[in-house]
Design an enzyme around this catalytic site. Sequence first.
Site, PDB file in Angstrom:
ATOM      1  N   VAL A   1     -18.996  10.623   7.994  1.00  0.00           N
ATOM      2  CA  VAL A   1     -17.795  11.247   7.432  1.00  0.00           C
ATOM      3  C   VAL A   1     -16.900  11.627   8.606  1.00  0.00           C
ATOM      4  O   VAL A   1     -17.298  12.404   9.476  1.00  0.00           O
ATOM      5  CB  VAL A   1     -18.179  12.487   6.603  1.00  0.00           C
ATOM      6  CG1 VAL A   1     -16.936  13.240   6.151  1.00  0.00           C
ATOM      7  CG2 VAL A   1     -19.032  12.075   5.403  1.00  0.00           C
TER       8      VAL A   1
ATOM      9  N   THR B   1       0.824  -1.210   0.000  1.00  0.00           N
ATOM     10  CA  THR B   1       0.000   0.000   0.000  1.00  0.00           C
ATOM     11  C   THR B   1       0.859   1.261   0.000  1.00  0.00           C
ATOM     12  O   THR B   1       2.004   1.235   0.476  1.00  0.00           O
ATOM     13  CB  THR B   1      -0.878  -0.006   1.274  1.00  0.00           C
ATOM     14  OG1 THR B   1      -1.467   1.277   1.434  1.00  0.00           O
ATOM     15  CG2 THR B   1      -0.055  -0.278   2.518  1.00  0.00           C
ATOM     16  N   ASP B   2       0.289   2.362  -0.452  1.00  0.00           N
ATOM     17  CA  ASP B   2       1.002   3.641  -0.370  1.00  0.00           C
ATOM     18  C   ASP B   2       0.984   4.197   1.059  1.00  0.00           C
ATOM     19  O   ASP B   2       1.677   5.167   1.356  1.00  0.00           O
ATOM     20  CB  ASP B   2       0.420   4.671  -1.354  1.00  0.00           C
ATOM     21  CG  ASP B   2      -1.045   4.999  -1.098  1.00  0.00           C
ATOM     22  OD1 ASP B   2      -1.668   4.354  -0.230  1.00  0.00           O
ATOM     23  OD2 ASP B   2      -1.573   5.912  -1.767  1.00  0.00           O
TER      24      ASP B   2
HETATM   25  P1  TYD Z   1     -11.007   3.584   4.159  1.00  0.00           P
HETATM   26  O1  TYD Z   1     -11.958   3.100   3.096  1.00  0.00           O
HETATM   27  O2  TYD Z   1     -11.088   2.947   5.511  1.00  0.00           O
HETATM   28  O3  TYD Z   1      -9.538   3.464   3.551  1.00  0.00           O
HETATM   29  P2  TYD Z   1      -8.100   4.046   4.143  1.00  0.00           P
HETATM   30  O4  TYD Z   1      -8.283   4.481   5.542  1.00  0.00           O
HETATM   31  O5  TYD Z   1      -7.191   2.879   4.020  1.00  0.00           O
HETATM   32  O6  TYD Z   1      -7.747   5.185   3.221  1.00  0.00           O
HETATM   33  O7  TYD Z   1     -11.210   5.141   4.338  1.00  0.00           O
HETATM   34  C1  TYD Z   1     -11.062   6.042   3.257  1.00  0.00           C
HETATM   35  C2  TYD Z   1     -11.191   7.425   3.810  1.00  0.00           C
HETATM   36  O8  TYD Z   1     -12.539   7.623   4.262  1.00  0.00           O
HETATM   37  C3  TYD Z   1     -10.318   7.675   5.023  1.00  0.00           C
HETATM   38  O9  TYD Z   1      -9.857   9.030   4.969  1.00  0.00           O
HETATM   39  C4  TYD Z   1     -11.254   7.498   6.205  1.00  0.00           C
HETATM   40  C5  TYD Z   1     -12.588   7.946   5.651  1.00  0.00           C
HETATM   41  N1  TYD Z   1     -13.787   7.266   6.195  1.00  0.00           N
HETATM   42  C6  TYD Z   1     -14.885   8.036   6.617  1.00  0.00           C
HETATM   43  O10 TYD Z   1     -14.871   9.286   6.558  1.00  0.00           O
HETATM   44  N2  TYD Z   1     -15.984   7.378   7.091  1.00  0.00           N
HETATM   45  C7  TYD Z   1     -16.052   6.002   7.166  1.00  0.00           C
HETATM   46  O11 TYD Z   1     -17.082   5.461   7.646  1.00  0.00           O
HETATM   47  C8  TYD Z   1     -14.930   5.237   6.727  1.00  0.00           C
HETATM   48  C9  TYD Z   1     -14.933   3.728   6.800  1.00  0.00           C
HETATM   49  C10 TYD Z   1     -13.812   5.918   6.234  1.00  0.00           C
END
Ligand code: TYD
Length: 351
Positions: free
Chosen positions: A215, A133-134
Amino acid sequence: MRILLTGGCGFIGSAVVRHIIRNTEHHLLNIDCMTYAASEENVASIADDPRYQHQRISINDSASLEVALREFQPDAIMHLAAESHVDRSIDGPGAFVQTNVVGTYSLLDVARHYWNSLEGEKKDAFRFLHVSTDEVFGHLSMDAPPFTETTPYDPRSPYSASKAASDHLVRAWHHTYGFPAFVTNTTNNYGPYHFPEKLIPLVIINALEGRSLPVYGKGENIRDWLFVEDHACALVRAIERGVPGETYAIGARQPRSNIEVVRKICALLDELVPDPAGPRERLISYVTDRPGHDFRYEIDPSHAEKCLAWKAEHDFDAGLRKTVQWYLEHKDWWQPLREQRYDGQRLGAKK
Ligand code: TYD
């Protein structure tokens, strides 16, 4: 080629499995121990193909791995098995160390002994691709240039630290033992069969069910979104052409803030299945931020594009539309996951 692939019933792994069986002549042994995020349904469309087989083995089970390698005699290994959800790594880091670090060590060790037993051309041509992963590079400020293959490691979550450790092991095996391994580091994926704990499928499904759309923080965090089938294509190019010791940073050049992503999903659903109660943006709920939340990830994929003769085909709008349509047409896939295995407690709970 005869390819042994780990984690082929998960989200990215199953996209690679489907891609290989549909678009190449390669033979495939899928090693997947079937954790919560894996499903036989993800590979059901190709499971009867004579070039495909699946064994339910953990990458921590060295004895069974050794037998599988000896019997299947692979020309290449693609290692995708991993725990991958950052929020889970915060709640329970142990499984991440066990699978991502110890599991990768155990696979590397068995694979190296197998490779040592090979001779001549088969030994020279053998390849081991470690899919990472990055997030191992840490995070970027708004103005910083994107990550490349030479960005120093700076992991900040238990998940990314465990992946960073596994990347280091793979490179050490290459430098110390001459083991013909290389690494790919990829941005966030999305697309069909994405387990509904991750942002995009979670928001699609919650919005369809009229539930709140959580969010984190202000929704300003940025991810570079790669359609999973484009990633599968890149990984197959990598296993066919990758050079031992190399790193390929794979991205889509499609950075978006989380709030943009959520709004876009709402707009697509409003267009495709209008909600009599009103636009879905009304469901957006800003919740407590993730601890240590990485601000921005983005990859400059120039090196991978050149060396692998690959480029992401989907821009974010095209890929997201396909994804939303897939979730609308595959309720039978995600509904049981939500009801039986996915604990949705986190959804909008932490206002
Ligand atoms: P995620 O899909 O968990 O991937 P990663 O953390 O590996 O990037 O999350 C993507 C982005 O979305 C991350 O910035 C966290 C945010 N997020 C939310 O805002 N709400 C949520 O319910 C989830 C699961 C993630």
